[in-house]
Design an enzyme around this catalytic site. Sequence first.
Site, mmCIF file in Angstrom:
data_model
loop_
_atom_site.group_PDB
_atom_site.id
_atom_site.type_symbol
_atom_site.label_atom_id
_atom_site.label_comp_id
_atom_site.label_asym_id
_atom_site.label_seq_id
_atom_site.Cartn_x
_atom_site.Cartn_y
_atom_site.Cartn_z
ATOM 1 N N HIS A 18 0.828 -1.206 0.000
ATOM 2 C CA HIS A 18 0.000 0.000 0.000
ATOM 3 C C HIS A 18 0.865 1.260 0.000
ATOM 4 C CE1 HIS A 18 -2.907 2.752 2.280
ATOM 5 N NE2 HIS A 18 -3.512 2.499 1.121
ATOM 6 N N ARG A 19 0.828 1.984 -1.119
ATOM 7 C CA ARG A 19 1.691 3.163 -1.311
ATOM 8 C C ARG A 19 3.167 2.776 -1.190
ATOM 9 N NH1 ARG A 19 -1.785 7.105 2.816
ATOM 10 N NH2 ARG A 19 -3.804 6.282 2.189
ATOM 11 N N GLU A 67 0.582 -0.741 -4.660
ATOM 12 C CA GLU A 67 -0.555 0.127 -4.901
ATOM 13 C C GLU A 67 -0.049 1.553 -4.777
ATOM 14 O OE1 GLU A 67 -3.912 2.703 -3.334
ATOM 15 O OE2 GLU A 67 -1.950 2.238 -2.470
ATOM 16 N N ASP A 101 -1.114 6.016 -5.756
ATOM 17 C CA ASP A 101 -2.173 6.993 -6.017
ATOM 18 C C ASP A 101 -1.693 8.040 -7.010
ATOM 19 O OD1 ASP A 101 -4.005 6.201 -3.590
ATOM 20 O OD2 ASP A 101 -1.987 6.425 -2.769
ATOM 21 N N HIS A 158 -0.877 10.662 -2.530
ATOM 22 C CA HIS A 158 -2.215 10.290 -2.074
ATOM 23 C C HIS A 158 -3.137 11.488 -1.868
ATOM 24 C CE1 HIS A 158 -5.326 9.275 0.922
ATOM 25 N NE2 HIS A 158 -5.355 8.108 0.301
ATOM 26 N N GLU A 206 -4.505 3.899 -8.271
ATOM 27 C CA GLU A 206 -5.768 4.479 -7.823
ATOM 28 C C GLU A 206 -5.899 5.905 -8.342
ATOM 29 O OE1 GLU A 206 -8.188 5.816 -3.801
ATOM 30 O OE2 GLU A 206 -6.605 4.317 -3.605
ATOM 31 N N LYS A 240 -7.057 9.357 -7.935
ATOM 32 C CA LYS A 240 -7.486 10.192 -6.815
ATOM 33 C C LYS A 240 -8.208 11.423 -7.375
ATOM 34 C CE LYS A 240 -6.778 9.437 -3.120
ATOM 35 N NZ LYS A 240 -7.466 8.573 -2.127
ATOM 36 N N ASP A 248 0.361 -2.142 4.335
ATOM 37 C CA ASP A 248 1.477 -1.212 4.537
ATOM 38 C C ASP A 248 2.778 -1.956 4.834
ATOM 39 O OD1 ASP A 248 -0.191 1.049 4.324
ATOM 40 O OD2 ASP A 248 -0.654 1.040 6.462
#
Length: 238
Positions: free
Chosen positions: A7-8, A34, A36, A49, A102, A104, A222
Amino acid sequence: MTIILAHRGYSSKFPENTMKAFVKTAEAGAEGLELDVQMTKDGELVVIHDEKIDRTTNGKGYVKDYTAKEIRKFDAGQKEPIPFLKDVFTWLSGNSMICNIEFKNGLFPYKGMEDKVISLVREYQLEKRIILSSFNHYSVVYANQFAPEIETAPILAEGLYMPWIYAQSIRSKGFHPNFKAAPNEIIKQSLEHNIAIRPYTVNNESEMERLMKAGCSAIITDDPIKAFKVREGIKKRS
């Protein structure tokens, strides 16, 4: 096998959504990441993000109010700049990792962002390794219509009745629920209908184990090293 998506990037140990976090993700044994995407004043796709740069950098203000050249001057942590999406794609070209992008665009509509992302995916020939997701399901539907060869997945913050049916109705091959909205029965039914399920943001070991044992397509976490250890532990016991 449940795939691990960081995640990120490896955000529990390194500055989120930076190249360092992405490189460390690969070193941690995750299969993917992943990230953003937002857009600068002059239309550059940047990986961050929040709509504002305040939380994750030493700067202040909205991403959309800076040019690409200006936004690169800020420190996103450990002397890492905010990456351009093309920087990430250049790096991805040298490995086999999966990347969930993703959009945003819930607060600002960022006109043309989906088209730009898709064009870049095609330019780098990453169509088979990219998943396009968003809380903005209009973007998900548009992306699928514009690029049916790239997988899409709506993000669900709360539980949805028969989410596999919803995913199918918008021609997505999967969906990304909050892990609290992914009970075992939803996972089972989704997989039986050939719809991938990739819950977020899973950082608790017992939840990781539950989701992996239930056969989740992927988890978004994470802490990829923790997830990798949990997965290896399940393998050894089975």
